[in-house]
Write a protein that holds these residues in place. Structure first.
Motif, PDB file in Angstrom:
ATOM      1  N   ARG A  21       0.831  -1.208   0.000  1.00  0.00           N
ATOM      2  CA  ARG A  21       0.000   0.000   0.000  1.00  0.00           C
ATOM      3  C   ARG A  21       0.864   1.256   0.000  1.00  0.00           C
ATOM      4  NH1 ARG A  21      -3.337  -2.396   4.947  1.00  0.00           N
ATOM      5  NH2 ARG A  21      -4.592  -3.947   3.849  1.00  0.00           N
ATOM      6  N   TYR A  22       1.914   1.223   0.811  1.00  0.00           N
ATOM      7  CA  TYR A  22       2.755   2.416   0.890  1.00  0.00           C
ATOM      8  C   TYR A  22       3.537   2.638  -0.409  1.00  0.00           C
ATOM      9  CZ  TYR A  22       5.973   5.919   2.658  1.00  0.00           C
ATOM     10  OH  TYR A  22       6.678   7.077   2.838  1.00  0.00           O
ATOM     11  N   ARG A  23       3.963   1.558  -1.053  1.00  0.00           N
ATOM     12  CA  ARG A  23       4.645   1.706  -2.346  1.00  0.00           C
ATOM     13  C   ARG A  23       3.718   2.348  -3.377  1.00  0.00           C
ATOM     14  NH1 ARG A  23       6.612  -3.638  -1.411  1.00  0.00           N
ATOM     15  NH2 ARG A  23       5.081  -4.450  -2.893  1.00  0.00           N
ATOM     16  N   ILE A  24       2.453   1.954  -3.345  1.00  0.00           N
ATOM     17  CA  ILE A  24       1.489   2.549  -4.277  1.00  0.00           C
ATOM     18  C   ILE A  24       1.306   4.029  -3.981  1.00  0.00           C
ATOM     19  CG2 ILE A  24      -0.933   2.556  -4.977  1.00  0.00           C
ATOM     20  CD1 ILE A  24      -0.918  -0.492  -4.573  1.00  0.00           C
ATOM     21  N   GLY A  42      -3.947  -1.152 -12.393  1.00  0.00           N
ATOM     22  CA  GLY A  42      -2.562  -1.242 -12.842  1.00  0.00           C
ATOM     23  C   GLY A  42      -1.566  -0.992 -11.728  1.00  0.00           C
ATOM     24  N   LEU A  43      -1.865  -0.004 -10.865  1.00  0.00           N
ATOM     25  CA  LEU A  43      -0.972   0.295  -9.745  1.00  0.00           C
ATOM     26  C   LEU A  43      -0.897  -0.880  -8.774  1.00  0.00           C
ATOM     27  CD1 LEU A  43      -1.921   4.017  -9.072  1.00  0.00           C
ATOM     28  CD2 LEU A  43       0.359   3.176  -9.656  1.00  0.00           C
ATOM     29  N   VAL A  44      -2.034  -1.517  -8.532  1.00  0.00           N
ATOM     30  CA  VAL A  44      -2.041  -2.668  -7.624  1.00  0.00           C
ATOM     31  C   VAL A  44      -1.166  -3.785  -8.170  1.00  0.00           C
ATOM     32  CG1 VAL A  44      -3.470  -4.520  -6.692  1.00  0.00           C
ATOM     33  CG2 VAL A  44      -4.263  -2.166  -6.551  1.00  0.00           C
ATOM     34  N   LEU A  45      -1.308  -4.075  -9.460  1.00  0.00           N
ATOM     35  CA  LEU A  45      -0.612  -5.219 -10.053  1.00  0.00           C
ATOM     36  C   LEU A  45       0.871  -4.956 -10.305  1.00  0.00           C
ATOM     37  CD1 LEU A  45      -3.338  -6.410 -12.587  1.00  0.00           C
ATOM     38  CD2 LEU A  45      -2.704  -7.485 -10.425  1.00  0.00           C
ATOM     39  N   THR A  46       1.220  -3.718 -10.614  1.00  0.00           N
ATOM     40  CA  THR A  46       2.615  -3.434 -10.973  1.00  0.00           C
ATOM     41  C   THR A  46       3.446  -2.863  -9.837  1.00  0.00           C
ATOM     42  OG1 THR A  46       2.030  -1.222 -11.787  1.00  0.00           O
ATOM     43  CG2 THR A  46       1.991  -3.044 -13.381  1.00  0.00           C
ATOM     44  N   VAL A  47       2.780  -2.225  -8.876  1.00  0.00           N
ATOM     45  CA  VAL A  47       3.513  -1.578  -7.775  1.00  0.00           C
ATOM     46  C   VAL A  47       3.239  -2.258  -6.436  1.00  0.00           C
ATOM     47  CG1 VAL A  47       3.930   0.588  -6.545  1.00  0.00           C
ATOM     48  CG2 VAL A  47       3.453   0.627  -8.998  1.00  0.00           C
ATOM     49  N   TRP A  61     -10.642 -10.414  -7.820  1.00  0.00           N
ATOM     50  CA  TRP A  61     -11.168  -9.318  -6.994  1.00  0.00           C
ATOM     51  C   TRP A  61     -11.121  -8.000  -7.754  1.00  0.00           C
ATOM     52  CZ3 TRP A  61     -10.055  -4.589  -5.045  1.00  0.00           C
ATOM     53  CH2 TRP A  61     -10.821  -4.142  -3.971  1.00  0.00           C
ATOM     54  N   LEU A  62     -10.035  -7.749  -8.461  1.00  0.00           N
ATOM     55  CA  LEU A  62      -9.884  -6.487  -9.178  1.00  0.00           C
ATOM     56  C   LEU A  62     -10.893  -6.344 -10.311  1.00  0.00           C
ATOM     57  CD1 LEU A  62      -5.981  -6.234  -9.373  1.00  0.00           C
ATOM     58  CD2 LEU A  62      -7.512  -4.837  -7.964  1.00  0.00           C
ATOM     59  N   ASN A  63     -11.398  -7.443 -10.803  1.00  0.00           N
ATOM     60  CA  ASN A  63     -12.367  -7.408 -11.895  1.00  0.00           C
ATOM     61  C   ASN A  63     -13.804  -7.372 -11.405  1.00  0.00           C
ATOM     62  OD1 ASN A  63     -10.524  -7.403 -14.076  1.00  0.00           O
ATOM     63  ND2 ASN A  63     -10.181  -9.598 -13.808  1.00  0.00           N
ATOM     64  N   GLU A  64     -13.994  -7.312 -10.097  1.00  0.00           N
ATOM     65  CA  GLU A  64     -15.333  -7.238  -9.522  1.00  0.00           C
ATOM     66  C   GLU A  64     -15.636  -5.821  -9.033  1.00  0.00           C
ATOM     67  OE1 GLU A  64     -15.481 -11.836  -7.775  1.00  0.00           O
ATOM     68  OE2 GLU A  64     -15.003 -10.145  -6.461  1.00  0.00           O
ATOM     69  N   ASP A  65     -16.912  -5.559  -8.813  1.00  0.00           N
ATOM     70  CA  ASP A  65     -17.350  -4.246  -8.328  1.00  0.00           C
ATOM     71  C   ASP A  65     -17.430  -4.265  -6.806  1.00  0.00           C
ATOM     72  OD1 ASP A  65     -18.384  -1.722  -8.028  1.00  0.00           O
ATOM     73  OD2 ASP A  65     -20.445  -2.322  -8.472  1.00  0.00           O
ATOM     74  N   HIS A  66     -16.714  -3.334  -6.170  1.00  0.00           N
ATOM     75  CA  HIS A  66     -16.692  -3.292  -4.705  1.00  0.00           C
ATOM     76  C   HIS A  66     -17.181  -1.937  -4.186  1.00  0.00           C
ATOM     77  CE1 HIS A  66     -14.551  -7.114  -4.522  1.00  0.00           C
ATOM     78  NE2 HIS A  66     -13.868  -6.678  -5.561  1.00  0.00           N
ATOM     79  N   GLN A  67     -18.052  -1.302  -4.973  1.00  0.00           N
ATOM     80  CA  GLN A  67     -18.523   0.027  -4.612  1.00  0.00           C
ATOM     81  C   GLN A  67     -19.298   0.024  -3.301  1.00  0.00           C
ATOM     82  OE1 GLN A  67     -17.593   2.761  -6.125  1.00  0.00           O
ATOM     83  NE2 GLN A  67     -18.717   4.041  -4.661  1.00  0.00           N
TER      84      GLN A  67
END
Length: 293
Positions: A21-24, A42-47, A61-67
């Motif tokens: 989280r802190y790197r992001i 992209g930030l989650v997956l690459t950073v 999880w990233l492809n689901e809606d978590h609103q």
């Protein structure tokens, strides 16, 4: 989404730890106020993750809606590392939390703060020190900081409130969870008259690694740290060592050389911690860097 909301959304991402989280956060452009859905993934997956750490659960999880989950979090009391009221002592630490959930008075973060920690299974000697010192420390205008654990920590919070003082509890669970050995009534009272802080989602239960993580926040938040009793290997010493790493003053109450609960304190003193024998000693050390009554 707004950058502040994005930081809250990161708290929901499964298997994304404190470092990720802190790197992001560090990778975010300061001038950007909005983060798109594609950019956030992209930030989650690459950073946030190293390549070998990414698994199907995260991708799904990233492809689901978590609103809906995010909307629920937005109804809680929280502050982010971007907020003005976020404590500088956390911001300047090696691994600051990007989001803190809280109950109580955030103004306590600007008061003179003394961390007090000690053994869970403390002795009558430790009890005597806390019972006789804490009311006088409160009278001098100090806010006590501890971890709301069984033993010395809980006693510090309880006696501070009894003396009509202010106390901050940093916990290793979400705010809606009560660790089995932590009294629910005391946590509620601190949330009403003091401040409870957590870097975990409100319903997150306490895991073993949460408590060393919690200890680093106690160390960062405390302007000085007082060790009452500690075994040679204990979470109390982890907190003390983290305070030393943060260049905070560490004080220790000496004890008998053959007493296991004094072994940690005595070793800290040998290594350079300030021995304190009275409340006046504590206040003198504190006054060197901060005004007290």
């Amino acid at each position: 989404m707004q950058k502040r909301v994005f930081l809250l959304w990161l708290m929901l991402v499964p298997k994304l730890g404190l470092n990720g989280r802190y790197r992001i956060f560090q990778a975010l452009e300061e001038e950007r106020d909005e983060i798109s859905s594609i950019e956030s993934k992209g930030l989650v997956l690459t950073v946030g993750f190293k390549f070998r750490e990414i698994d199907a659960e995260v991708v799904t999880w990233l492809n689901e809606d978590h609103q809906q989950e995010l909307e629920q979090l937005l109804q809680t009391q929280f502050l982010t590392i971007m907020d003005e009221c976020y404590p500088d002592c956390f911001r300047d630490s090696p691994l600051p939390p990007i989001v803190l959930f809280y109950q109580g008075d955030l103004n306590l973060l600007t008061t003179p703060r003394l961390g007090i920690v000690g053994a869970r299974k403390h002795s009558a000697y430790g009890t005597y020190i806390v019972q006789t010192w804490v009311p006088k420390l409160v009278e001098a205008g100090l806010t006590t900081v501890s971890g709301l654990a069984q033993g010395i920590d809980g006693l510090v919070h309880s006696l501070t409130l009894d003396a009509r003082g202010k106390t901050i509890a940093v916990i290793g669970t979400g705010l809606n969870q009560v660790y089995p050995k932590r009294p629910r009534e005391l946590q509620s009272e601190i949330g009403q008259y003091g401040l409870v802080l957590s870097e975990y989602l409100p319903n997150e239960r306490g895991l073993k690694h949460h408590f060393p993580e919690r200890n680093r926040l106690i160390a960062s938040l405390s302007e000085h740290l007082l060790i009452i009793e500690a075994r040679a290997r204990s979470g109390t010493l982890i907190t003390a060592n983290q305070a030393l790493d943060d260049n905070k003053g560490v004080m220790a109450v000496p004890g008998r050389v053959d007493a296991p609960l004094s072994r940690g304190c005595n070793e800290l003193i040998v290594e350079g911690a300030q021995p304190v024998l009275t409340v006046s000693d504590v206040l003198t050390v504190f006054a060197e860097t901060h005004w007290v009554n």
